[in-house]
Design an enzyme around this catalytic site. Sequence first.
Site, PDB file in Angstrom:
ATOM      1  CE1 TYR A  56      21.762  74.602-121.391  1.00  0.00           C
ATOM      2  CE2 TYR A  56      20.405  72.810-122.186  1.00  0.00           C
ATOM      3  CZ  TYR A  56      21.371  73.288-121.337  1.00  0.00           C
ATOM      4  OH  TYR A  56      21.964  72.443-120.430  1.00  0.00           O
ATOM      5  CG  HIS A 142      20.129  74.691-115.362  1.00  0.00           C
ATOM      6  ND1 HIS A 142      19.821  75.326-116.541  1.00  0.00           N
ATOM      7  CD2 HIS A 142      21.343  74.107-115.554  1.00  0.00           C
ATOM      8  CE1 HIS A 142      20.806  75.130-117.404  1.00  0.00           C
ATOM      9  NE2 HIS A 142      21.744  74.404-116.826  1.00  0.00           N
TER      10      HIS A 142
END
Length: 350
Positions: A56, A142
């Site tokens: 992010y 992830h």
Amino acid sequence: MARRPLGPGGVEVTELSFGAAGMGNLYAPITDEAAAAALDHAWQAGIRYFDTAPHYGLGLSERRLGEALRGRDRSSYVISTKVGRLLEPADEISGDDLADGGFAVPRTHRRIWDFSADGIRRSLESSLTRLGTDRVDVVFLHDPDHHEEEAFREGYPALEKLRSEGVVGAIGAGMNQAEMLTRFVRDTDVDAVLCAGRYTLLDHQALTGLLPAASERGASIVIGGVFNSGLLADPRPGARFDYVEAPPEVLARARALRTLAERHGTTLRAAALAFPFGHPAVASVLVGVRAPGQVTDAAAQFAARVPDDFWREARAEGLLPAEVPVPWARARGSAGSAGSGASPGEEERP
């Protein structure tokens, strides 16, 4: 705000959680001050679970989250971050990350997929530095969609070792699909998985295998993407569903659900936030926010009562299949009171 256990390891999370992708300038930039204000509003609303990732904003989300949490009692909140993408400094800074990652940040680093045991530890160490903390509570693999065997062969055992050493409290995987998450739940000893977009008012894929497996194995589910890219927040023409423009039939269904919600004195957003708690394996709903107003709205909608008649009529009108469990009306803040799909008045599962 009520908390629920995230698997059997002792980590507890608030039922509503803060998704910090927006703090990494997802799609558009925000200031450091705006990011801190969003977290302050979340804190005031009682949210104590915060989810981030190196992906992010090329580390910006982790840095901003760590700074915003600094000075608060570390034992009072939970942080989850993710592993599987290492951030390596770019040879030269050229342009921004919007095209590659979707974040409005300078392309200072490049992402390197790495689910090896060494990569997992290196990623976590870097995350701790960016967060400015000595520990995170939860670590997810992830998006291992295209790295399945490495993730199971090396990545998961590395997380299990970190958990056994007491470095992290809970481990799992976070993905936008249900199938591989089901394998994680069935074939490993994960505490929880983060499933984005696959268990919503419009998409029930996780109900086929993932949610029953989690109940059987004692694992917890964190549900992300409850608005399906925005369609369930505002079902207007051109709204997005799973990152693309919603097909006409899906848009029509969302609009019908909104009309039904308004007829019963509630909102589509409130129903979307409440829906996952119809299944007892769900521990928390993760909402991505980037501004104080969004936090305030999410908390208010989450606290709103969705009448039982809304769920009955949604089933009767074919907007929800009969086999999908729904959360019969309950007072927010009562942990463990979510229904299992039984009729009101029948015993509810904790």
